[in-house]
Design an enzyme around this catalytic site. Structure first.
Site, short mmCIF file in Angstrom:
data_model
loop_
_atom_site.label_atom_id
_atom_site.label_comp_id
_atom_site.label_asym_id
_atom_site.label_seq_id
_atom_site.Cartn_x
_atom_site.Cartn_y
_atom_site.Cartn_z
N ASP A 22 -23.12 8.98 14.56
CA ASP A 22 -22.21 9.29 15.08
C ASP A 22 -21.49 8.10 15.72
O ASP A 22 -20.11 8.21 15.97
CB ASP A 22 -22.83 9.49 16.91
CG ASP A 22 -23.25 11.59 16.74
OD1 ASP A 22 -23.83 10.89 17.74
OD2 ASP A 22 -23.33 11.55 15.87
N GLY A 73 0.70 -1.44 -0.29
CA GLY A 73 -0.03 -0.20 -0.20
C GLY A 73 1.06 1.12 0.03
O GLY A 73 0.45 2.25 0.62
N TYR A 117 -15.53 -4.72 8.81
CA TYR A 117 -13.69 -4.38 8.24
C TYR A 117 -13.21 -4.38 10.14
O TYR A 117 -12.28 -5.30 9.98
CB TYR A 117 -13.97 -2.73 9.11
CG TYR A 117 -12.60 -2.24 8.40
CD1 TYR A 117 -12.18 -1.37 9.93
CD2 TYR A 117 -12.10 -2.49 7.82
CE1 TYR A 117 -10.97 -0.84 9.66
CE2 TYR A 117 -11.07 -1.93 7.27
CZ TYR A 117 -10.12 -1.08 8.73
OH TYR A 117 -8.92 -0.50 8.65
N LYS A 164 -10.21 -7.09 10.44
CA LYS A 164 -8.70 -7.21 10.94
C LYS A 164 -8.39 -7.77 12.21
O LYS A 164 -7.36 -8.21 12.90
CB LYS A 164 -9.02 -5.80 11.19
CG LYS A 164 -8.84 -4.04 10.24
CD LYS A 164 -7.40 -4.14 9.78
CE LYS A 164 -7.41 -3.29 8.68
NZ LYS A 164 -6.26 -3.41 7.87
N TRP A 171 -21.00 16.22 10.07
CA TRP A 171 -22.89 14.53 10.10
C TRP A 171 -22.26 14.81 12.16
O TRP A 171 -21.71 14.61 12.63
CB TRP A 171 -22.00 13.60 9.69
CG TRP A 171 -21.64 13.95 8.27
CD1 TRP A 171 -21.93 14.36 6.94
CD2 TRP A 171 -21.09 12.64 7.32
NE1 TRP A 171 -21.77 14.87 6.20
CE2 TRP A 171 -20.75 13.20 5.94
CE3 TRP A 171 -20.37 11.63 7.80
CZ2 TRP A 171 -20.26 12.73 4.65
CZ3 TRP A 171 -20.13 10.74 6.62
CH2 TRP A 171 -19.98 11.60 5.01
N GLY A 229 -4.00 -2.97 12.69
CA GLY A 229 -5.31 -2.34 12.40
C GLY A 229 -5.40 -1.56 12.32
O GLY A 229 -5.17 -0.77 11.69
N SER A 230 -6.94 -1.41 13.31
CA SER A 230 -7.50 -0.11 13.94
C SER A 230 -8.11 -0.71 15.46
O SER A 230 -8.91 -1.33 15.61
CB SER A 230 -8.59 -0.07 12.68
OG SER A 230 -9.16 0.97 13.11
N SER A 231 -8.52 0.80 15.80
CA SER A 231 -8.99 0.61 17.18
C SER A 231 -10.78 0.62 17.00
O SER A 231 -11.04 -0.06 18.04
CB SER A 231 -8.32 2.30 17.50
OG SER A 231 -9.39 3.33 17.06
N CYS A 232 -10.48 0.48 15.68
CA CYS A 232 -12.22 -0.24 16.03
C CYS A 232 -12.53 -1.10 15.91
O CYS A 232 -13.83 -2.21 16.15
CB CYS A 232 -13.20 0.41 14.33
SG CYS A 232 -12.31 -0.81 13.16
N LEU A 292 -2.07 6.83 2.31
CA LEU A 292 -1.89 7.55 3.43
C LEU A 292 -0.67 6.83 4.03
O LEU A 292 0.50 7.34 4.78
CB LEU A 292 -3.32 7.55 4.86
CG LEU A 292 -2.70 8.45 6.05
CD1 LEU A 292 -2.85 10.20 5.88
CD2 LEU A 292 -4.05 8.04 6.41
N HIS A 349 -12.73 9.40 5.95
CA HIS A 349 -12.18 9.56 6.91
C HIS A 349 -12.69 11.05 8.08
O HIS A 349 -12.41 12.31 7.10
CB HIS A 349 -11.51 9.81 8.13
CG HIS A 349 -11.51 8.17 7.86
ND1 HIS A 349 -10.22 7.89 6.92
CD2 HIS A 349 -11.61 7.02 9.03
CE1 HIS A 349 -10.36 6.13 7.18
NE2 HIS A 349 -11.20 5.93 8.05
#
Ligand code: GFB
Length: 315
Positions: free
Chosen positions: A271, A12, A138, A142, A204, A108-111, A16, A181
């Site tokens: 949210d 990748g 997602y 992860k 939003w 990964g990601s904090s989600c 980013l 994001h």
């Protein structure tokens, strides 16, 4: 050990995170930074990935490629987010094991953590409760990537590590009005309002959710630090340990881009998770801390955005 001449793959490399890791490595004198260009190999295609690893024989792998997006993209394309991310780590980790890669870092990601777990979130909270509905597909992809690192370590003794970063931002981000994001999405909207002279900008949701933001250059620095110093089975959080409300983030961006404009809130938009502040004490105990404050990061990202708008538009 990672050396200046080591053969290092960054997946990748245009994105980013990938582009930031490449910048960090080349900036520190690493000479053999390899990339698997999308035209050369589709990371979801196991035969292609196997062939690429056989031909290029990387020693270290930063597997930071993925299909990523904001709350709207995740909640409207769950099948694509699950499939693409699942396939990418399944093919890359298998090829890395098969070709004897020395060490691999998976992001990964904090989600991945439960929607309502205690804050700040410790790594031990993993799989202790239900996921946030807007990104559950997602998150599962992860989590399976994180588990794959541990499975290859347990079965084959592979030194595959994983790290869970918080919400990221910076240059080369995706500024698409819907898919992006919150930070790049709002930055573009405030900039368009500044140009059109609009009186207000719509945010939003309610503005009350809290989020933690890490500049991508700090993350790239943490990735190299972990590749050099972390060899444990469990995942490790990467963040700042500080969060703000979405309203406060919008005000920070407004103050940099278009101070005169009013904020309005569109509560018909989701949210998402009320709060996801990471506990970063494990990483700090290893000796790493972030450097870029949100205000500094928003300013430098906006400077980059303004000077790259033409190419972004073309993209
Ligand atoms: O950054 P974001 O899309 O992702 O949204 P999440 C964060 C918060 O900002 C949500 C609000 O409460 C949004 O409703 N928001 C306000 C906006 N204005 C905007 C806007 O213009 N664009 C966007 N995108 N949001 C993602 C997960 O969740 O976090 C991903 O879905 C990944 O899988 C990523 O984990 C890091 O923080 O809610």
């Amino acid at each position: 050990m990672l050396e200046k001449g080591s053969r290092i793959l960054v997946t990748g490399h245009r994105g980013l995170v990938g582009s930031a890791v490449v910048r960090r490595l080349k900036g520190s004198g690493f000479e053999s930074v390899l990339n698997a260009d999308r035209n050369a190999v589709d990371l979801r295609d196991s035969r292609g990935v196997d062939q690429w690893f056989d031909d290029n024989r990387p020693e270290f792998v930063f597997h930071v490629a993925g299909r990523v997006g904001g709350i709207w993209a995740n909640s409207t394309q769950p099948a694509d987010f699950l499939y693409d991310n699942l396939m990418m780590h399944a093919t890359v980790l298998r090829a890395a094991w098969r070709t004897g890669v020395t060490k691999l870092l998976y992001l990964g990601s904090s989600c991945i953590y439960p929607r309502d777990c205690p804050q700040p979130i410790k790594e031990e909270s993993l799989l202790t409760g239900p996921l946030e509905k807007t990104n559950d597909a997602y998150a599962i992809a992860k989590i399976s990537g994180l588990m794959s690192c541990e499975a290859y370590r347990r079965q084959h003794g592979c030194n595959f590590i994983s790290a869970m970063p918080t919400n990221l931002y910076g240059q080369n981000d995706n500024f698409h009005p819907e898919q992006s994001h919150v930070l790049p999405g709002l930055m573009r909207r405030f900039d368009e309002a500044r140009k059109s002279g609009a009186e207000s900008v719509t945010i939003w949701g309610s503005g009350s959710p809290r989020r933690e933001f890490l500049h991508v250059d700090d993350l790239a620095d943490a990735c190299v630090f972990l590749m050099e110093h972390y060899n444990e089975p469990g995942t490790i959080n990467v963040g700042t340990g500080v969060d703000v409300t979405i309203r406060e983030l919008a005000e920070t961006i407004r103050d940099v881009v278009y101070p005169e404009v009013k904020l309005t809130f569109d509560t018909s938009k989701p949210d998402g998770t009320p709060r996801k502040l990471l506990d970063v004490s494990r990483l700090e105990a290893l000796g790493w801390r972030y450097r870029t404050s949100l205000k500094e990061g928003v300013r430098s990202t906006y400077d980059w955005y303004r000077s790259n708008q033409a190419s972004l538009r073309a993209h």
